[in-house]
Design a protein around this motif. Structure first.
Motif, PDB file in Angstrom:
ATOM      1  N   TYR A   1       2.321   1.761  -3.595  1.00 56.24           N
ATOM      2  CA  TYR A   1       1.252   2.283  -4.310  1.00 56.24           C
ATOM      3  C   TYR A   1       0.878   3.744  -4.102  1.00 56.24           C
ATOM      4  O   TYR A   1       0.730   4.616  -5.222  1.00 56.24           O
ATOM      5  N   ASP A   2       0.602   3.971  -2.859  1.00 50.74           N
ATOM      6  CA  ASP A   2       0.356   5.462  -2.712  1.00 50.74           C
ATOM      7  C   ASP A   2       1.432   6.447  -2.945  1.00 50.74           C
ATOM      8  O   ASP A   2       1.267   7.476  -3.246  1.00 50.74           O
TER       9      ASP A   2
ATOM     10  N   GLU B   1       0.883  -1.248   0.020  1.00 54.70           N
ATOM     11  CA  GLU B   1       0.064   0.086   0.064  1.00 54.70           C
ATOM     12  C   GLU B   1       0.804   1.330  -0.215  1.00 54.70           C
ATOM     13  O   GLU B   1       0.507   2.313  -0.684  1.00 54.70           O
TER      14      GLU B   1
END
Length: 179
Positions: free
Chosen positions: A173-174, A170
Protein backbone atom coordinates in the motif's frame (compact mmCIF):
# COMPACT_ATOMS: atom_id res chain seq x y z
CA UNK A 1 -13.17 11.59 -27.87
CA UNK A 2 -12.38 8.77 -25.45
CA UNK A 3 -13.23 5.31 -26.69
CA UNK A 4 -14.27 3.27 -23.68
CA UNK A 5 -13.15 -0.26 -24.47
CA UNK A 6 -10.71 -2.44 -22.55
CA UNK A 7 -8.93 -3.22 -25.81
CA UNK A 8 -9.63 -0.91 -28.74
CA UNK A 9 -7.70 -3.29 -31.02
CA UNK A 10 -9.48 -6.46 -29.87
CA UNK A 11 -10.81 -6.82 -33.41
CA UNK A 12 -8.14 -5.25 -35.63
CA UNK A 13 -10.24 -5.40 -38.80
CA UNK A 14 -13.11 -3.58 -37.09
CA UNK A 15 -10.69 -0.99 -35.68
CA UNK A 16 -9.28 -0.35 -39.18
CA UNK A 17 -12.76 0.10 -40.60
CA UNK A 18 -13.82 2.40 -37.75
CA UNK A 19 -10.73 4.59 -38.03
CA UNK A 20 -11.05 4.80 -41.80
CA UNK A 21 -14.63 6.01 -41.33
CA UNK A 22 -13.54 8.54 -38.69
CA UNK A 23 -10.65 9.97 -40.75
CA UNK A 24 -12.66 12.82 -42.38
CA UNK A 25 -13.96 13.98 -38.97
CA UNK A 26 -10.53 15.26 -37.87
CA UNK A 27 -11.11 14.19 -34.26
CA UNK A 28 -8.70 14.17 -31.36
CA UNK A 29 -9.15 10.92 -29.52
CA UNK A 30 -7.67 8.36 -27.14
CA UNK A 31 -8.26 4.71 -26.31
CA UNK A 32 -6.95 1.71 -24.36
CA UNK A 33 -4.92 -1.04 -26.02
CA UNK A 34 -2.80 -4.00 -25.03
CA UNK A 35 0.91 -4.31 -25.69
CA UNK A 36 -0.05 -6.32 -28.78
CA UNK A 37 -0.49 -3.00 -30.60
CA UNK A 38 3.18 -3.45 -31.48
CA UNK A 39 2.11 -6.32 -33.75
CA UNK A 40 -0.04 -3.90 -35.79
CA UNK A 41 2.15 -1.05 -37.08
CA UNK A 42 -0.44 -0.26 -39.76
CA UNK A 43 -3.00 0.36 -37.01
CA UNK A 44 -0.57 2.64 -35.19
CA UNK A 45 -0.10 4.59 -38.44
CA UNK A 46 -3.86 4.84 -38.90
CA UNK A 47 -4.30 5.91 -35.28
CA UNK A 48 -1.81 8.73 -35.71
CA UNK A 49 -3.38 9.79 -39.03
CA UNK A 50 -6.87 9.94 -37.52
CA UNK A 51 -6.00 12.07 -34.48
CA UNK A 52 -5.02 9.66 -31.70
CA UNK A 53 -3.52 11.78 -28.93
CA UNK A 54 -2.92 9.15 -26.24
CA UNK A 55 -3.05 5.40 -25.68
CA UNK A 56 -3.68 3.75 -22.32
CA UNK A 57 -1.45 0.68 -22.57
CA UNK A 58 -1.66 -2.29 -20.20
CA UNK A 59 2.04 -2.89 -19.58
CA UNK A 60 1.03 -4.30 -16.17
CA UNK A 61 4.60 -4.81 -14.89
CA UNK A 62 8.26 -4.38 -15.77
CA UNK A 63 8.98 -7.70 -14.03
CA UNK A 64 8.71 -10.85 -16.17
CA UNK A 65 8.24 -13.11 -13.14
CA UNK A 66 5.31 -10.97 -12.02
CA UNK A 67 3.70 -11.13 -15.46
CA UNK A 68 4.07 -14.90 -15.54
CA UNK A 69 2.43 -15.22 -12.12
CA UNK A 70 -0.86 -14.02 -13.65
CA UNK A 71 -0.36 -15.62 -17.07
CA UNK A 72 0.09 -12.33 -18.94
CA UNK A 73 1.49 -12.57 -22.44
CA UNK A 74 3.28 -9.24 -22.19
CA UNK A 75 6.99 -9.39 -22.99
CA UNK A 76 9.11 -6.79 -21.21
CA UNK A 77 11.85 -7.34 -23.81
CA UNK A 78 9.73 -5.49 -26.40
CA UNK A 79 8.49 -2.66 -24.18
CA UNK A 80 11.19 -0.27 -25.43
CA UNK A 81 10.29 -0.94 -29.07
CA UNK A 82 6.62 -0.45 -28.24
CA UNK A 83 7.26 2.91 -26.60
CA UNK A 84 9.39 4.00 -29.59
CA UNK A 85 6.67 2.91 -32.02
CA UNK A 86 3.96 4.88 -30.19
CA UNK A 87 6.03 7.97 -29.38
CA UNK A 88 7.50 7.96 -32.88
CA UNK A 89 4.02 8.58 -34.21
CA UNK A 90 3.44 11.50 -31.84
CA UNK A 91 1.11 9.58 -29.53
CA UNK A 92 1.39 9.91 -25.75
CA UNK A 93 1.31 6.89 -23.43
CA UNK A 94 -0.65 6.36 -20.23
CA UNK A 95 1.04 3.26 -18.77
CA UNK A 96 -1.19 0.98 -16.71
CA UNK A 97 0.81 -0.86 -14.02
CA UNK A 98 -0.32 -3.39 -11.43
CA UNK A 99 1.53 -3.79 -8.14
CA UNK A 100 1.42 -6.72 -5.74
CA UNK A 101 1.84 -9.49 -8.30
CA UNK A 102 3.71 -12.58 -7.11
CA UNK A 103 7.27 -11.70 -8.02
CA UNK A 104 6.93 -8.07 -6.93
CA UNK A 105 9.00 -6.78 -4.02
CA UNK A 106 9.47 -3.37 -2.41
CA UNK A 107 12.08 -2.65 -5.12
CA UNK A 108 9.44 -3.06 -7.84
CA UNK A 109 8.15 0.47 -7.26
CA UNK A 110 11.56 2.11 -7.80
CA UNK A 111 12.33 -0.14 -10.81
CA UNK A 112 8.98 0.80 -12.34
CA UNK A 113 9.49 4.52 -11.78
CA UNK A 114 13.00 4.36 -13.23
CA UNK A 115 11.63 2.58 -16.31
CA UNK A 116 8.77 5.06 -16.74
CA UNK A 117 11.11 8.05 -16.49
CA UNK A 118 13.73 6.43 -18.72
CA UNK A 119 11.11 5.77 -21.40
CA UNK A 120 9.63 9.26 -21.02
CA UNK A 121 6.16 7.84 -20.37
CA UNK A 122 3.75 10.74 -20.04
CA UNK A 123 1.32 9.38 -17.42
CA UNK A 124 0.87 6.40 -15.13
CA UNK A 125 -2.26 4.71 -13.90
CA UNK A 126 -1.27 2.55 -10.92
CA UNK A 127 -3.33 -0.32 -9.55
CA UNK A 128 -3.04 -2.70 -6.64
CA UNK A 129 -3.60 -6.29 -7.76
CA UNK A 130 -7.20 -7.16 -6.94
CA UNK A 131 -8.21 -10.85 -6.89
CA UNK A 132 -11.86 -10.41 -7.83
CA UNK A 133 -14.23 -13.12 -6.56
CA UNK A 134 -15.08 -15.61 -9.28
CA UNK A 135 -11.65 -15.42 -10.92
CA UNK A 136 -8.98 -18.10 -10.93
CA UNK A 137 -6.66 -15.67 -9.14
CA UNK A 138 -9.15 -15.31 -6.30
CA UNK A 139 -9.67 -19.08 -6.09
CA UNK A 140 -5.91 -19.65 -5.94
CA UNK A 141 -5.38 -16.97 -3.28
CA UNK A 142 -8.38 -18.23 -1.29
CA UNK A 143 -6.99 -21.78 -1.36
CA UNK A 144 -3.62 -20.46 -0.16
CA UNK A 145 -5.26 -18.50 2.68
CA UNK A 146 -4.12 -15.17 1.25
CA UNK A 147 -7.47 -13.32 1.02
CA UNK A 148 -7.63 -10.87 3.94
CA UNK A 149 -10.62 -8.69 3.07
CA UNK A 150 -14.19 -9.72 2.26
CA UNK A 151 -15.71 -6.23 1.90
CA UNK A 152 -16.29 -5.98 -1.85
CA UNK A 153 -16.32 -2.18 -1.65
CA UNK A 154 -12.54 -2.42 -1.22
CA UNK A 155 -12.10 -4.51 -4.39
CA UNK A 156 -11.29 -1.44 -6.50
CA UNK A 157 -7.52 -1.65 -7.25
CA UNK A 158 -6.79 0.95 -4.55
CA UNK A 159 -6.88 -1.32 -1.48
CA UNK A 160 -4.83 -4.33 -0.45
CA UNK A 161 -7.28 -7.22 0.02
CA UNK A 162 -4.77 -10.10 0.13
CA UNK A 163 -1.36 -11.10 1.49
CA UNK A 164 1.27 -10.28 -1.16
CA UNK A 165 3.99 -12.87 -1.75
CA UNK A 166 7.02 -10.56 -1.83
CA UNK A 167 6.23 -7.80 0.63
CA UNK A 168 3.87 -6.99 3.48
CA UNK A 169 0.41 -5.57 2.80
CA UNK A 170 1.61 -2.29 4.32
CA UNK A 171 4.64 -2.18 2.02
CA UNK A 172 2.39 -2.77 -0.99
CA UNK A 173 0.00 0.00 0.00
CA UNK A 174 2.78 2.44 0.88
CA UNK A 175 4.58 1.69 -2.40
CA UNK A 176 1.36 2.22 -4.34
CA UNK A 177 0.88 5.62 -2.67
CA UNK A 178 4.55 6.48 -3.25
CA UNK A 179 4.47 5.78 -6.97
Amino acid sequence: ILFIDDNFIGSPDYTRALLTSLRPMRLKWSAAVTTQILDHPDLLDLMAETGCQSLFIGFESVNDASLQSVHKHNRTAVYGRLVEAVHGRGIMINASMVFGLDGDTRETFRRTLDWLVGQKIETLTAHILTPYPGTSLHRRMEADGRITERNLAKYNTAHVVFKPAGMTPEELYDGYLWI
